[in-house]
Scaffold this motif. Structure first.
Motif, short mmCIF file in Angstrom:
data_model
loop_
_atom_site.label_atom_id
_atom_site.label_comp_id
_atom_site.label_asym_id
_atom_site.label_seq_id
_atom_site.Cartn_x
_atom_site.Cartn_y
_atom_site.Cartn_z
N PHE A 1 -39.28 27.58 -69.02
CA PHE A 1 -39.66 29.00 -68.89
C PHE A 1 -41.03 29.22 -69.53
CE2 PHE A 1 -39.77 33.27 -70.75
CZ PHE A 1 -39.59 34.06 -69.61
N ILE A 2 -41.22 28.67 -70.73
CA ILE A 2 -42.52 28.78 -71.42
C ILE A 2 -43.59 28.01 -70.67
CG2 ILE A 2 -43.75 28.25 -73.56
CD1 ILE A 2 -41.01 28.54 -75.01
N LEU A 3 -43.23 26.83 -70.20
CA LEU A 3 -44.19 25.96 -69.53
C LEU A 3 -44.74 26.58 -68.25
CD1 LEU A 3 -45.48 23.11 -69.71
CD2 LEU A 3 -43.58 22.28 -68.30
N TYR A 4 -43.91 27.33 -67.56
CA TYR A 4 -44.36 27.94 -66.30
C TYR A 4 -45.58 28.83 -66.53
CZ TYR A 4 -44.39 30.71 -62.04
OH TYR A 4 -44.79 31.34 -60.88
N PHE A 5 -45.55 29.65 -67.56
CA PHE A 5 -46.65 30.57 -67.83
C PHE A 5 -47.87 29.83 -68.39
CE2 PHE A 5 -42.84 33.22 -67.94
CZ PHE A 5 -43.21 34.21 -67.05
N MET A 6 -47.65 28.69 -69.05
CA MET A 6 -48.77 27.89 -69.52
C MET A 6 -49.48 27.20 -68.35
SD MET A 6 -46.82 26.26 -72.83
CE MET A 6 -48.10 25.13 -73.30
N PHE A 7 -48.71 26.71 -67.39
CA PHE A 7 -49.26 26.02 -66.23
C PHE A 7 -49.94 26.98 -65.24
CE2 PHE A 7 -46.55 21.92 -66.23
CZ PHE A 7 -47.59 21.24 -66.84
N TYR B 1 -47.29 20.07 -71.22
CA TYR B 1 -48.56 20.67 -70.79
C TYR B 1 -49.72 19.69 -70.99
CZ TYR B 1 -52.63 23.71 -70.55
OH TYR B 1 -53.85 24.25 -70.23
N VAL B 2 -49.76 19.06 -72.17
CA VAL B 2 -50.85 18.12 -72.48
C VAL B 2 -50.79 16.91 -71.55
CG1 VAL B 2 -51.72 16.52 -74.22
CG2 VAL B 2 -51.08 18.85 -74.88
N VAL B 3 -49.58 16.39 -71.30
CA VAL B 3 -49.44 15.22 -70.44
C VAL B 3 -49.88 15.53 -69.01
CG1 VAL B 3 -47.76 13.63 -69.41
CG2 VAL B 3 -47.61 14.20 -71.84
N CYS B 4 -49.55 16.74 -68.52
CA CYS B 4 -49.83 17.10 -67.12
C CYS B 4 -51.08 17.94 -66.95
CB CYS B 4 -48.63 17.85 -66.53
SG CYS B 4 -47.08 16.94 -66.57
N ARG B 5 -51.82 18.17 -68.01
CA ARG B 5 -52.95 19.11 -67.99
C ARG B 5 -53.99 18.76 -66.92
NH1 ARG B 5 -58.00 19.05 -70.55
NH2 ARG B 5 -58.83 21.14 -71.05
N ASN B 6 -54.46 17.53 -66.91
CA ASN B 6 -55.50 17.14 -65.95
C ASN B 6 -55.02 17.24 -64.51
OD1 ASN B 6 -57.29 16.65 -68.03
ND2 ASN B 6 -56.80 14.47 -68.16
N TYR B 7 -53.75 16.89 -64.29
CA TYR B 7 -53.20 17.00 -62.94
C TYR B 7 -53.14 18.47 -62.50
CZ TYR B 7 -51.70 12.23 -63.97
OH TYR B 7 -51.69 10.91 -64.31
#
Length: 366
Positions: A162-168, A49-55
Motif C-alpha cells: 500500500f505504501i509502495l504504490y504511492f512511492m512508485f 523502492y530502492v531495488v526497483c527504482r531505476n526500472y
C-alpha cells in the motif's frame, strides 16, 4: 541599576532552534510510537523502492508507461522474485516449529544425544547440566520470540505494498520531499542516498541469494546422506548462512554429530565432508564475487544487526537489522562532517568513486 551581561545571555535564535527541535522530536516520537506496527512495512517499502527504482524511472520516463501500469508491474515482479521465496522459508519454519512444545521436546532430545555422544567418545563434558538447561531455555525463548514477530507477515506485506504504490506512482515527487526535508548539505544527502542504495541492495539481494544458494546446495547433501527432516534443515541452513563466521556450520555440524551418534557413521562423516567442502566453497564463491561487488559490509554490523533486527521485526530483521546499524554509523559520520569544527576528511563512497562528481553521479535530488 543591575548590570546587564549580554555576553552570558542565550541568543534568541538558539532558544528558537532548541524549542523547534524539541517540538519536532516530541511529534516524531508520538508518530513513531503510535505507528510502530507499520515500521517493518515502511522499511520493506523503502527496500523494494530502492531495488526497483531505476526500472521504475526507465518504464515511466523512457518507455512512457502510465505510472499506475509501471507501478503494478514492478509490485508484481517484486512479489514473485523477492517476497515469495522469503515468505516460503518463513512459512516453512512457522509450520515446522509452530508447535513450540513438540519442537522443544525434539530439540532437547537432539541436544542430549549430541552431548552424551561427545562425552562418551572424548571424555569432554561440553555442557554441564546447568548450561544444558540454559541452552534449551534460550533456544525455546528465542525461537518463540522470533516466530511471534513473524505471524503478522501477511499484514506487513499488504501494508508495505500500500505504501509502495504511492512511492512508485510519483517517484520524483517522493524523492524531492525526502531531499528537501533533510537538514543537511546537498553532498551529504547525496552520499546518504548512494550509500543506502548499496547497503539495501547488498542486504536485500546479496544476502538472500547467498543464503538460498547455500541452502539449496546443503539440501542436496541432506537428501544424499539421509539427514532427518531435510526440508526443515534447508530452511535453517539458509537462515543460518546469513550469520557471519559461523554461518551454515551452526546447523550442519550438530546434524552430522547427531547422525554419527545415531549409528549412521558413514553418512554423518560424508555429510560433514560434503558441507565443509561443497557448501563452504559455495559460500566463499558467492561472498567474494557477488557481495564484494555490491557492498563490503563489516561482519560485526551483520552479527549485531541480525540479533537486533530479529528482536524487533522477527525474520524480516535479517534484512532490516544490518541496514539500520550501517545507517546509524553512516549518520554519525555525516554529523561529524556536517557540524564538527575539526579538519575531517571528506566522506567518500569507495576508491572507485574518487574523482567523480558525486552530485552529478547521484540523481536523488530532483
Amino acid at each position: 541599576m543591575i548590570p546587564h551581561n549580554k555576553e552570558n545571555q542565550i541568543s534568541s535564535v538558539v532558544i528558537k532552534q532548541i524549542s523547534l527541535l524539541v517540538i519536532i522530536l516530541i511529534l516524531a516520537g508520538l508518530i513513531c510510537f503510535n505507528l510502530a506496527l507499520f515500521i517493518p512495512s515502511v522499511l520493506g517499502a523503502i527496500t523494494i523502492y530502492v531495488v526497483c527504482r531505476n526500472y521504475n524511472f526507465y518504464l515511466q520516463e523512457e518507455r512512457k508507461w502510465k505510472p499506475w501500469a509501471s507501478t503494478l508491474v514492478l509490485m508484481l515482479a517484486s512479489l514473485i522474485i523477492l517476497i515469495l521465496p522469503v515468505y516460503f522459508i518463513v512459512d516453512l519454519l512457522i509450520e515446522k516449529l509452530g508447535n513450540a512444545q513438540a519442537y522443544m521436546e525434539k530439540f532437547n532430545i537432539f541436544v542430549n544425544k549430541i552431548h552424551d555422544f561427545v562425552d562418551k567418545e572424548t571424555g569432554i563434558n561440553i555442557l554441564s547440566k546447568e548450561n544444558m538447561t540454559k541452552v534449551q531455555s534460550f533456544a525455546g525463548k528465542y525461537s518463540t520470540s522470533a516466530l511471534s514477530g513473524t505471524f503478522n507477515t501477511l499484514t506487513v506485506i499488504m501494508s508495505m505494498y500500500f505504501i509502495l504504490y504511492f512511492m512508485f506512482e510519483k517517484p520524483r515527487f517522493f524523492e524531492r520531499i525526502l531531499a528537501s526535508a533533510a537538514p543537511l548539505k546537498r553532498a551529504n544527502v547525496s552520499l546518504i542516498g548512494e550509500k543506502m542504495r548499496k547497503l539495501i541492495i547488498a542486504n536485500a539481494i546479496g544476502l538472500p541469494v547467498v543464503a538460498l544458494g547455500q541452502g539449496i546446495i546443503a539440501l542436496i547433501g541432506y537428501f544424499i546422506f539421509g539427514a532427518p527432516s531435510p526440508i526443515l534443515l534447508f530452511a535453517l541452513t539458509a537462515v543460518a548462512s546469513m550469520i557471519p563466521i559461523v554461518g551454515a556450520g551452526i546447523v550442519y555440524v550438530p546434524i552430522c554429530i547427531f547422525m554419527i551418534a545415531e549409528g549412521q557413521t558413514g553418512q554423518g562423516i560424508g555429510l560433514g565432508l560434503y558441507c565443509l567442502i561443497v557448501v563452504g566453497l559455495t559460500d566463499n564463491v558467492l561472498r567474494f564475487t557477488l557481495l564484494k561487488k555490491l557492498e563490503d559490509i563489516h561482519p560485526l554490523n551483520t552479527v549485531f544487526g541480525i540479533i537486533m533486527g530479529m528482536n524487533l521485526f522477527g525474520f524480516m530483521g535479517l534484512v532490516f537489522g544490518p541496514i539500520l546499524i550501517s545507517l546509524t554509523l553512516l549518520l554519525i559520520q555525516v554529523y561529524r562532517n556536517e557540524f564538527s569544527d575539526e579538519e575531517i576528511p571528506e566522506l567518500q563512497l569507495s576508491d572507485k568513486d574518487k574523482g567523480e562528481d558525486l552530485e552529478n553521479k547521484i540523481d536523488l535530488i530532483v
